[in-house]
Scaffold this motif. Sequence first.
Motif, PDB file in Angstrom:
ATOM      1  N   ASN A  21       0.800  -5.179  13.769  1.00  0.00           N
ATOM      2  CA  ASN A  21       0.041  -4.137  13.067  1.00  0.00           C
ATOM      3  C   ASN A  21      -1.436  -4.458  13.283  1.00  0.00           C
ATOM      4  OD1 ASN A  21       2.555  -3.473  12.083  1.00  0.00           O
ATOM      5  ND2 ASN A  21       2.118  -4.011   9.953  1.00  0.00           N
ATOM      6  N   TYR A  76     -10.564  -1.687   9.708  1.00  0.00           N
ATOM      7  CA  TYR A  76     -10.882  -2.628   8.622  1.00  0.00           C
ATOM      8  C   TYR A  76     -11.916  -3.657   9.077  1.00  0.00           C
ATOM      9  CZ  TYR A  76      -7.075  -0.642   5.910  1.00  0.00           C
ATOM     10  OH  TYR A  76      -6.275   0.224   5.212  1.00  0.00           O
ATOM     11  N   LYS A 108      -4.070   8.027   6.634  1.00  0.00           N
ATOM     12  CA  LYS A 108      -3.883   7.693   8.046  1.00  0.00           C
ATOM     13  C   LYS A 108      -2.837   8.591   8.707  1.00  0.00           C
ATOM     14  CE  LYS A 108      -5.635   3.005   7.744  1.00  0.00           C
ATOM     15  NZ  LYS A 108      -5.592   2.836   6.275  1.00  0.00           N
ATOM     16  N   TRP A 155       0.302   4.537  12.832  1.00  0.00           N
ATOM     17  CA  TRP A 155       0.332   4.507  11.368  1.00  0.00           C
ATOM     18  C   TRP A 155      -0.560   5.615  10.853  1.00  0.00           C
ATOM     19  CZ3 TRP A 155       3.656   2.435   8.228  1.00  0.00           C
ATOM     20  CH2 TRP A 155       3.361   2.421   6.852  1.00  0.00           C
ATOM     21  N   HIS A 201       8.531   1.064   4.585  1.00  0.00           N
ATOM     22  CA  HIS A 201       8.690  -0.371   4.524  1.00  0.00           C
ATOM     23  C   HIS A 201       9.942  -0.725   3.733  1.00  0.00           C
ATOM     24  CE1 HIS A 201       4.841  -1.001   6.345  1.00  0.00           C
ATOM     25  NE2 HIS A 201       4.140  -0.589   5.329  1.00  0.00           N
ATOM     26  N   ASN A 252       7.648  -6.737   6.801  1.00  0.00           N
ATOM     27  CA  ASN A 252       6.351  -6.187   7.166  1.00  0.00           C
ATOM     28  C   ASN A 252       5.243  -7.096   6.639  1.00  0.00           C
ATOM     29  OD1 ASN A 252       4.597  -3.919   8.154  1.00  0.00           O
ATOM     30  ND2 ASN A 252       3.943  -3.977   6.013  1.00  0.00           N
ATOM     31  N   GLU A 253       4.415  -7.552   7.537  1.00  0.00           N
ATOM     32  CA  GLU A 253       3.226  -8.331   7.213  1.00  0.00           C
ATOM     33  C   GLU A 253       3.481  -9.531   6.303  1.00  0.00           C
ATOM     34  OE1 GLU A 253       0.006  -5.615   6.227  1.00  0.00           O
ATOM     35  OE2 GLU A 253      -0.099  -5.064   8.331  1.00  0.00           O
ATOM     36  N   ASN A 268      -3.340   7.615   1.021  1.00  0.00           N
ATOM     37  CA  ASN A 268      -3.650   6.936   2.278  1.00  0.00           C
ATOM     38  C   ASN A 268      -3.700   8.064   3.316  1.00  0.00           C
ATOM     39  OD1 ASN A 268      -3.264   5.760   4.924  1.00  0.00           O
ATOM     40  ND2 ASN A 268      -2.720   3.841   3.899  1.00  0.00           N
ATOM     41  N   ARG A 302      -9.129   4.376  -1.156  1.00  0.00           N
ATOM     42  CA  ARG A 302      -8.168   5.445  -0.857  1.00  0.00           C
ATOM     43  C   ARG A 302      -8.622   6.741  -1.514  1.00  0.00           C
ATOM     44  NH1 ARG A 302      -6.825   2.712   2.716  1.00  0.00           N
ATOM     45  NH2 ARG A 302      -5.069   1.300   2.834  1.00  0.00           N
ATOM     46  N   TYR A 334      -5.682  -3.140  13.099  1.00  0.00           N
ATOM     47  CA  TYR A 334      -6.687  -2.188  12.608  1.00  0.00           C
ATOM     48  C   TYR A 334      -8.095  -2.571  13.043  1.00  0.00           C
ATOM     49  CZ  TYR A 334      -2.878  -0.198   9.958  1.00  0.00           C
ATOM     50  OH  TYR A 334      -1.695   0.422   9.616  1.00  0.00           O
ATOM     51  N   ASP A 344       0.831  -1.195   0.000  1.00  0.00           N
ATOM     52  CA  ASP A 344       0.000   0.000   0.000  1.00  0.00           C
ATOM     53  C   ASP A 344       0.874   1.258   0.000  1.00  0.00           C
ATOM     54  OD1 ASP A 344      -2.155   1.738   0.383  1.00  0.00           O
ATOM     55  OD2 ASP A 344      -2.156   1.457   2.556  1.00  0.00           O
ATOM     56  N   GLU A 400       1.899  -0.699  14.066  1.00  0.00           N
ATOM     57  CA  GLU A 400       0.921   0.052  13.271  1.00  0.00           C
ATOM     58  C   GLU A 400      -0.427  -0.009  13.940  1.00  0.00           C
ATOM     59  OE1 GLU A 400       0.482  -0.854   9.102  1.00  0.00           O
ATOM     60  OE2 GLU A 400       2.651  -1.056   8.824  1.00  0.00           O
ATOM     61  N   PHE A 437       0.122   9.749   2.667  1.00  0.00           N
ATOM     62  CA  PHE A 437       1.113   9.410   1.636  1.00  0.00           C
ATOM     63  C   PHE A 437       0.428   8.826   0.407  1.00  0.00           C
ATOM     64  CE2 PHE A 437       0.580   5.791   4.469  1.00  0.00           C
ATOM     65  CZ  PHE A 437       0.460   4.704   3.605  1.00  0.00           C
TER      66      PHE A 437
END
Length: 592
Positions: free
Chosen positions: A462, A468, A564, A545, A339, A403-404, A562, A558, A464, A168, A500, A550
């Motif tokens: 991370n 989400y 956030k 986050w 990232h 990451n993730e 983004n 979006r 949400y 993302d 995050e 960005f």
Amino acid sequence: MIRPQRNRYRNYLELDGLWRFRADPDDVGETEGWANGVDTWLDVAVPGSWNEQLAEAGLMNYTGAAWLFRDVFVPETYADQKLILRFGSADFRAIVWANGAAVGESNLPYMPFECDVTGHAIPGETLRVAVKVTNLFDYDWITPAISSEDFERENRLKDEVFPATRPDFFPYGGLHRPVKLLALPKRPITAWEIETDIQDGAGKVVVRTHAEGGDGVSLVLKRRGETVAQARLAPLSGVANLIVDAPDLWSPDCPALYELTAFLEEDGEIVDAVSQLVGIRTIKVVGASLLLNGERIFLRGFGKHEDAPISGRALNLPFLVKDFGLMRWINANSFRTSHYPYAEEMLDYADRHGFLVVSELASVNLDFRIADEQTLANHKRALEAQIARDRNHPCVIMWCLANEPGYLGEAEYNEENAGLYWDALTQKARDLDKTRPLTTANVQYAGVDDPAFSRVDVIGLNRYHGWYNAPGQIERGAEMVRKELDVLHRNHAKPIIMFEFGADALHGEHSTTDQLFTEEYQENFLAAYCDLLENHPACVGEHVWNFADFRTSQHFRRVVLNRKGVFTRDRRPKRAAFMLRDRWGNLKKEGR
Ligand code: BDP
């Protein structure tokens, strides 16, 4: 690799500025001999991403190959020197030509690379530099490629993302960091590794050097211009210990730095010298605590991006200065290089101003349905390069390996596959650097049984919930987080960092009730998570986050960017910024 520097033995030219640019969508440049130059071109600024700069020329969403050219006059004073073209990064891959001859390539995004052009760059003459840059990933890369067709085949997001990317954030292309022509001694110092420790109150600086020639190295360590320790290394590639009595330790409150210089000697003469700022500090995990210089620390800060209007992913010094000013204003003490590895200039700044950096590898959304031996080999290569580049920075306190990973919650992300993957990667990391803890940023879909958790030192999450899932229900979301933290705390006696948590907020959007996308919702969401994290016995950090809005690929969820960010993309504060400033200011006062 040694950082570019100027002294009696080393010099460089800066090649930043306007370069000629030509997109190569059909990939014909190599066969048509573009390395020697082209007849028509556009201009592009270096450092810079081509996308926003050249949006009106149709390149906003361009992913593929593009060429950048410039001529540089090589000074006559560079005769008898080793001449190196040094790129701070070329994203994501590059091939370089000097006067039409191929001199090197890079396939490590966000990493510096060097091409030896001695013999091609003639002192007193002009050198033509051509670089082919491609901003596409491969499938076995540690951030795997994806196309619109893959999305459709996976029946997940279908063909909904443009340009098609898994992560993302926008797949900007270009020469994103400074380019230099280095003039070095013929047989220079090529690398050095500096580690620090504290023993019985004394500071210990352990130095290893590597050089192509010479017969000895002498080291001098200074503090505010005064020599505090000296040592000699013989033979080359040996190790020296410098002992500093009653050292000024490096910490966010007092980022004390020493200046270390290594002199390379040959037949009784000095032939090369390199310098580096050194911070004496330790970072350790003990039980569920993270200790800096033996004292507990709590990380307050952000996941960031290298992202700014127009310049895209490029090093943008006014934004760098502004961002650190805002982080200081909001009472943050740390950030994660989400990232990908950030510009070295950013780490220098963090060293000097006392920010704690979690240095993340450029691995996003590892998909264990397709990750294979080659992916692991690439991951090891990226790890090696990043540790080599950043290990001498006191600000870097932790390596975040990915990451993730397993981001789809795919069944293949299990003990058998992923367990072996993390065994191999964590072993490699520990072989290279025994001084820093390891972590990963776990995706909520991989859940609390992530095979990485038993292999790393710090559990990174991370989350949400309340965005989400459970949208519009902050309390319910926070309760889900609390339950997960408790399970993790029971199962692993390790520190946990929330890397995050965040909610999109459109600057200027308000509501009296909990409503996604409003500034109040973002503020209340972040406050609810912070209440939980700051009071949990195993939690040693909260990274919101994101620092700022960005650019990411286009998708219906979006709104241009983004959102956030706690700051807008042009760095105006949203409501949450004032809440965090108060909260973090209080933590700071309490000495946390
Ligand atoms: C996380 C990713 C991050 C995204 C964020 C989001 O790590 O890159 O930008 O979600 O959705 O999953 O905002």
